[in-house]
Design a protein around this motif. Structure first.
Motif, mmCIF file in Angstrom:
data_model
loop_
_atom_site.group_PDB
_atom_site.id
_atom_site.type_symbol
_atom_site.label_atom_id
_atom_site.label_comp_id
_atom_site.label_asym_id
_atom_site.label_seq_id
_atom_site.Cartn_x
_atom_site.Cartn_y
_atom_site.Cartn_z
ATOM 1 N N ALA A 47 0.820 -1.217 0.000
ATOM 2 C CA ALA A 47 0.000 0.000 0.000
ATOM 3 C C ALA A 47 0.855 1.269 0.000
ATOM 4 C CB ALA A 47 -0.936 -0.003 1.207
ATOM 5 N N LYS A 48 2.114 1.184 0.422
ATOM 6 C CA LYS A 48 3.020 2.336 0.441
ATOM 7 C C LYS A 48 3.699 2.579 -0.914
ATOM 8 C CE LYS A 48 4.020 1.551 5.300
ATOM 9 N NZ LYS A 48 5.039 1.088 6.259
ATOM 10 N N ILE A 49 3.576 1.630 -1.814
ATOM 11 C CA ILE A 49 4.189 1.744 -3.141
ATOM 12 C C ILE A 49 3.215 2.479 -4.051
ATOM 13 C CG2 ILE A 49 4.965 0.403 -5.153
ATOM 14 C CD1 ILE A 49 5.924 -1.736 -3.135
ATOM 15 N N PRO A 50 3.686 3.453 -4.825
ATOM 16 C CA PRO A 50 2.762 4.173 -5.723
ATOM 17 C C PRO A 50 1.972 3.204 -6.599
ATOM 18 C CG PRO A 50 4.898 5.258 -5.677
ATOM 19 C CD PRO A 50 5.064 3.957 -4.932
ATOM 20 N N GLU A 51 0.694 3.465 -6.700
ATOM 21 C CA GLU A 51 -0.237 2.554 -7.388
ATOM 22 C C GLU A 51 0.227 2.116 -8.772
ATOM 23 O OE1 GLU A 51 -3.231 0.567 -9.252
ATOM 24 O OE2 GLU A 51 -2.742 2.584 -9.936
ATOM 25 N N PRO A 52 0.736 3.002 -9.623
ATOM 26 C CA PRO A 52 1.137 2.544 -10.961
ATOM 27 C C PRO A 52 2.277 1.530 -10.956
ATOM 28 C CG PRO A 52 0.993 4.946 -10.899
ATOM 29 C CD PRO A 52 0.863 4.451 -9.489
ATOM 30 N N LEU A 53 3.002 1.418 -9.846
ATOM 31 C CA LEU A 53 4.141 0.507 -9.776
ATOM 32 C C LEU A 53 3.850 -0.760 -8.967
ATOM 33 C CD1 LEU A 53 6.928 3.156 -9.351
ATOM 34 C CD2 LEU A 53 6.605 1.624 -11.304
ATOM 35 N N ARG A 54 2.636 -0.908 -8.480
ATOM 36 C CA ARG A 54 2.287 -2.108 -7.707
ATOM 37 C C ARG A 54 2.169 -3.338 -8.594
ATOM 38 N NH1 ARG A 54 -2.381 0.605 -3.960
ATOM 39 N NH2 ARG A 54 -1.013 2.221 -3.103
ATOM 40 N N SER A 55 1.962 -3.112 -9.871
ATOM 41 C CA SER A 55 1.839 -4.209 -10.822
ATOM 42 C C SER A 55 2.531 -3.791 -12.115
ATOM 43 C CB SER A 55 0.360 -4.512 -11.084
ATOM 44 O OG SER A 55 0.228 -5.578 -11.974
ATOM 45 N N THR A 56 3.380 -4.673 -12.636
ATOM 46 C CA THR A 56 4.077 -4.425 -13.898
ATOM 47 C C THR A 56 3.859 -5.647 -14.778
ATOM 48 O OG1 THR A 56 6.195 -5.489 -13.415
ATOM 49 C CG2 THR A 56 5.887 -3.244 -12.534
ATOM 50 N N PRO A 57 4.363 -5.643 -16.002
ATOM 51 C CA PRO A 57 4.231 -6.853 -16.824
ATOM 52 C C PRO A 57 4.900 -8.089 -16.198
ATOM 53 C CG PRO A 57 4.746 -4.987 -18.220
ATOM 54 C CD PRO A 57 4.866 -4.509 -16.786
ATOM 55 N N TYR A 58 5.806 -7.880 -15.252
ATOM 56 C CA TYR A 58 6.547 -8.990 -14.643
ATOM 57 C C TYR A 58 6.176 -9.245 -13.193
ATOM 58 C CZ TYR A 58 9.323 -7.773 -18.703
ATOM 59 O OH TYR A 58 9.716 -7.469 -19.972
ATOM 60 N N SER A 59 5.429 -8.373 -12.574
ATOM 61 C CA SER A 59 5.206 -8.439 -11.133
ATOM 62 C C SER A 59 3.776 -8.061 -10.784
ATOM 63 C CB SER A 59 6.161 -7.480 -10.416
ATOM 64 O OG SER A 59 7.493 -7.794 -10.723
ATOM 65 N N GLY A 60 3.324 -8.517 -9.623
ATOM 66 C CA GLY A 60 2.006 -8.161 -9.127
ATOM 67 C C GLY A 60 1.682 -8.905 -7.847
ATOM 68 N N GLY A 61 0.648 -8.458 -7.157
ATOM 69 C CA GLY A 61 0.193 -9.126 -5.950
ATOM 70 C C GLY A 61 1.202 -9.113 -4.813
ATOM 71 N N GLY A 62 2.090 -8.123 -4.799
ATOM 72 C CA GLY A 62 3.090 -8.047 -3.749
ATOM 73 C C GLY A 62 4.402 -8.735 -4.095
ATOM 74 N N TRP A 63 4.499 -9.315 -5.303
ATOM 75 C CA TRP A 63 5.719 -9.977 -5.774
ATOM 76 C C TRP A 63 6.400 -9.080 -6.794
ATOM 77 C CZ3 TRP A 63 6.970 -14.571 -3.541
ATOM 78 C CH2 TRP A 63 5.950 -15.310 -2.937
ATOM 79 N N PHE A 64 7.715 -8.881 -6.663
ATOM 80 C CA PHE A 64 8.485 -8.045 -7.575
ATOM 81 C C PHE A 64 9.674 -8.850 -8.083
ATOM 82 C CE2 PHE A 64 6.086 -5.240 -4.931
ATOM 83 C CZ PHE A 64 5.672 -4.252 -5.799
ATOM 84 N N GLU A 65 9.743 -9.093 -9.391
ATOM 85 C CA GLU A 65 10.788 -9.973 -9.923
ATOM 86 C C GLU A 65 12.172 -9.341 -9.816
ATOM 87 O OE1 GLU A 65 12.670 -10.252 -13.126
ATOM 88 O OE2 GLU A 65 12.336 -8.117 -13.201
ATOM 89 N N GLU A 66 13.192 -10.192 -9.838
ATOM 90 C CA GLU A 66 14.543 -9.792 -9.455
ATOM 91 C C GLU A 66 15.338 -9.014 -10.501
ATOM 92 O OE1 GLU A 66 16.560 -13.432 -8.502
ATOM 93 O OE2 GLU A 66 16.598 -14.105 -10.572
ATOM 94 N N ASP A 67 14.928 -8.995 -11.743
ATOM 95 C CA ASP A 67 15.725 -8.316 -12.759
ATOM 96 C C ASP A 67 15.359 -6.839 -12.907
ATOM 97 O OD1 ASP A 67 17.219 -10.611 -13.404
ATOM 98 O OD2 ASP A 67 15.657 -11.296 -14.776
#
Length: 127
Positions: A47-67
């Motif tokens: 919830a502290k992460i800006p909304e447009p960056l909470r989900s990307t083509p590689y990440s979502g649901g609280g998971w952020f890929e390593e690259d």
């Protein structure tokens, strides 16, 4: 794959079964799998992460890929502050700024002040 509690070894992740978990701060952990990995953050941290960056083509649901996406929670949550030494804190923050500029240039202003992002651009072009 939304979770409310931190993942553990043997749990599923977007990259397969987790074979390693390392705490990063109070609301984040690094997860590794045999083939890939990333960072998981709690719903409170997400919830502290800006909304447009909470989900990307590689990440979502609280998971952020390593690259490309690891830099998002690192910068948004100040996770570099949990690194062991001041030198490591500085180096990881600079790497996160460079990754953000390379992979999410449109959103740099959401996570860093203008003077910091300009410095990361200069550092990335020289290093």
């Amino acid at each position: 794959m939304f979770r409310t509690i931190p993942p553990r070894e043997g749990d599923s992740s977007p990259w397969g079964l987790i074979d390693g978990v390392m705490p990063l701060g109070p609301d984040a952990v690094v997860v590794t799998t045999p083939s890939h990995g990333g960072i998981w953050v709690s719903p409170c941290a997400l919830a502290k992460i800006p909304e447009p960056l909470r989900s990307t083509p590689y990440s979502g649901g609280g998971w952020f890929e390593e690259d490309c996406d690891w830099c998002i929670p690192y910068l948004a949550l100040g996770l570099h502050a949990f690194e062991e030494t001041a030198e490591r804190q500085r180096d990881v923050r600079l790497a996160a700024l460079r990754t953000l500029q390379a992979c999410h240039a449109t959103y740099v202003a959401l996570l860093v002040p203008a003077e910091t992002s300009a410095g990361a651009q200069r550092g990335a072009s020289h290093g």
